[in-house]
Write a protein that holds these residues in place. Structure first.
Motif, PDB file in Angstrom:
ATOM      1  N   GLY A 128       7.222   3.048  -7.952  1.00  0.00           N
ATOM      2  CA  GLY A 128       7.887   2.259  -7.025  1.00  0.00           C
ATOM      3  C   GLY A 128       8.167   1.047  -7.267  1.00  0.00           C
ATOM      4  O   GLY A 128       9.227   0.204  -6.960  1.00  0.00           O
ATOM      5  N   LEU A 129       7.155   0.326  -7.595  1.00  0.00           N
ATOM      6  CA  LEU A 129       7.193  -1.171  -7.824  1.00  0.00           C
ATOM      7  C   LEU A 129       8.175  -1.528  -9.007  1.00  0.00           C
ATOM      8  O   LEU A 129       9.158  -2.288  -8.657  1.00  0.00           O
ATOM      9  CB  LEU A 129       5.850  -1.645  -7.969  1.00  0.00           C
ATOM     10  CG  LEU A 129       5.781  -2.985  -8.649  1.00  0.00           C
ATOM     11  CD1 LEU A 129       6.130  -4.034  -7.469  1.00  0.00           C
ATOM     12  CD2 LEU A 129       4.156  -3.415  -9.033  1.00  0.00           C
ATOM     13  N   ASN A 137       0.743  -1.165   0.114  1.00  0.00           N
ATOM     14  CA  ASN A 137      -0.038   0.049   0.087  1.00  0.00           C
ATOM     15  C   ASN A 137       0.997   1.277   0.007  1.00  0.00           C
ATOM     16  O   ASN A 137       0.372   2.262  -0.111  1.00  0.00           O
ATOM     17  CB  ASN A 137      -1.044   0.006   1.359  1.00  0.00           C
ATOM     18  CG  ASN A 137      -2.098  -0.944   1.147  1.00  0.00           C
ATOM     19  OD1 ASN A 137      -2.571  -1.518   0.047  1.00  0.00           O
ATOM     20  ND2 ASN A 137      -2.429  -1.686   2.234  1.00  0.00           N
ATOM     21  N   SER A 138       2.125   1.220   0.223  1.00  0.00           N
ATOM     22  CA  SER A 138       3.312   2.467   0.321  1.00  0.00           C
ATOM     23  C   SER A 138       3.673   2.522  -0.961  1.00  0.00           C
ATOM     24  O   SER A 138       4.380   3.669  -1.072  1.00  0.00           O
ATOM     25  CB  SER A 138       4.081   2.146   1.508  1.00  0.00           C
ATOM     26  OG  SER A 138       4.900   0.930   1.139  1.00  0.00           O
ATOM     27  N   LEU A 175      14.665  -0.255  -0.819  1.00  0.00           N
ATOM     28  CA  LEU A 175      14.842  -0.179  -2.280  1.00  0.00           C
ATOM     29  C   LEU A 175      13.851   0.768  -3.089  1.00  0.00           C
ATOM     30  O   LEU A 175      14.219   1.249  -4.208  1.00  0.00           O
ATOM     31  CB  LEU A 175      14.866  -1.614  -2.882  1.00  0.00           C
ATOM     32  CG  LEU A 175      16.077  -2.562  -2.474  1.00  0.00           C
ATOM     33  CD1 LEU A 175      15.813  -3.988  -3.061  1.00  0.00           C
ATOM     34  CD2 LEU A 175      17.385  -2.038  -3.103  1.00  0.00           C
ATOM     35  N   LYS A 176      12.750   0.904  -2.439  1.00  0.00           N
ATOM     36  CA  LYS A 176      11.525   1.649  -3.240  1.00  0.00           C
ATOM     37  C   LYS A 176      11.854   2.929  -3.231  1.00  0.00           C
ATOM     38  O   LYS A 176      11.451   3.734  -4.213  1.00  0.00           O
ATOM     39  CB  LYS A 176      10.522   1.337  -2.484  1.00  0.00           C
ATOM     40  CG  LYS A 176       9.968   2.319  -1.214  1.00  0.00           C
ATOM     41  CD  LYS A 176       8.623   2.004  -0.728  1.00  0.00           C
ATOM     42  CE  LYS A 176       8.648   2.484   0.781  1.00  0.00           C
ATOM     43  NZ  LYS A 176       8.044   3.886   0.461  1.00  0.00           N
ATOM     44  N   ASP A 177      12.825   3.582  -2.529  1.00  0.00           N
ATOM     45  CA  ASP A 177      13.399   4.991  -2.655  1.00  0.00           C
ATOM     46  C   ASP A 177      14.643   5.275  -2.858  1.00  0.00           C
ATOM     47  O   ASP A 177      15.292   6.236  -3.112  1.00  0.00           O
ATOM     48  CB  ASP A 177      13.142   5.551  -1.225  1.00  0.00           C
ATOM     49  CG  ASP A 177      11.561   5.862  -0.655  1.00  0.00           C
ATOM     50  OD1 ASP A 177      10.937   5.982  -1.512  1.00  0.00           O
ATOM     51  OD2 ASP A 177      11.463   5.218   0.358  1.00  0.00           O
ATOM     52  N   SER A 178      15.426   4.151  -3.469  1.00  0.00           N
ATOM     53  CA  SER A 178      16.712   4.146  -3.827  1.00  0.00           C
ATOM     54  C   SER A 178      16.798   4.058  -5.384  1.00  0.00           C
ATOM     55  O   SER A 178      16.033   3.341  -5.771  1.00  0.00           O
ATOM     56  CB  SER A 178      17.493   3.145  -3.211  1.00  0.00           C
ATOM     57  OG  SER A 178      17.551   3.015  -1.908  1.00  0.00           O
TER      58      SER A 178
END
Length: 253
Positions: A115-116, A109-110, A143-146
């Motif tokens: 991002g996926l 959900n975030s 990893l979703k923000d890197s």
């Protein structure tokens, strides 16, 4: 296991979870233990009432620590779970099971579609480097923000060519381009990651400044103080010599 089969399996699990959740309200009334009359004693009334009100450990209602909203299995969560399942197959099931847990639903959900895709790209890069096991839950959040290696390479090319597309890259051009262009090629990748992380932290703290003050010289400007004074004089008097200097020259004739 293919992605279609995984999604069908998760959809079936979703319906079974929903039925199970609906069948767990409260215990039926017929399971209530018959009230036992306590023998008369000389214990005060307040002591008796306190003893009767407190239930035994086996009769206490279990406390659910997890938020029920996190257990709601949505189509998006099924899609996210199935996307990782299609990449890692049995290894993903070994580490995360065949159904999304509450923590994974919270992670799903975030993230949005971008991002996926970024996390999936990280996974493909890890596999290319020989790491075939899926990242742990804590790594998924990081990893979703890197930036991926490909994104870092594209950003580095833009910075070195002075064509930034965001504030972080603009800050790197203004403050770190001199060092980046003079470092050895085998150290360029590590140095750029370090500078990019520094800019990202400054941006998160609201301390990233990209607007240079007026009249501020660059760190490696070829102009010195004499150049500035000459330009200031020419802006006021043009190319003519200073009258005092002209008088000295005329006196020598």
């Amino acid at each position: 296991m293919g992605i279609d089969k995984s999604l069908a399996h998760l959809s079936a699990s979703d319906s079974s979870l929903s039925k199970k959740a609906k069948s767990q309200p409260s215990e039926p009334a017929n399971n209530v233990q018959p009230e036992v009359t306590a023998p008369e004693t000389n214990v005060p009334n307040n002591a008796v009432s306190s003893t009767v009100v407190e239930p035994s450990a086996s009769q206490q209602v279990p406390i659910i620590d997890q938020d029920p909203a996190e257990l709601e299995l949505t189509d998006w969560c099924i899609h996210v779970f199935g996307s990782f399942l299609s990449v890692y197959e049995t290894q993903w099931e070994y580490q995360y099971g065949s159904e999304p847990s509450g923590k994974f639903i919270e992670f799903a959900n975030s993230v949005d579609s971008d991002g996926l895709n970024r996390v999936l790209m990280h996974c493909h890069e890890r596999i290319q480097l020989g790491n075939s096991w899926p990242p742990q839950m804590g790594e998924l959040w990081i990893l979703k923000d890197s930036l991926t290696e490909e994104e870092l390479l594209d950003s580095r090319i833009r910075v070195l060519s002075r064509t930034p597309v965001n504030l972080i890259e603009k800050w790197l051009v203004q403050n770190k381009l001199y060092d980046l262009k003079r470092v050895a090629e085998n150290k360029l990748d590590g140095l750029f990651k370090k500078y990019y992380l520094e800019a990202k932290r400054l941006d998160e703290k609201g301390m990233l400044q990209t607007e240079l003050p007026q009249h501020l010289l660059a760190a490696n400007s070829v102009k010195n103080l004499n150049d500035l004074q000459r330009e200031e004089y020419e802006s006021k008097h043009g190319k003519a010599l200073n009258p005092r200097i002209q008088q000295i020259l005329n006196a020598r004739k």
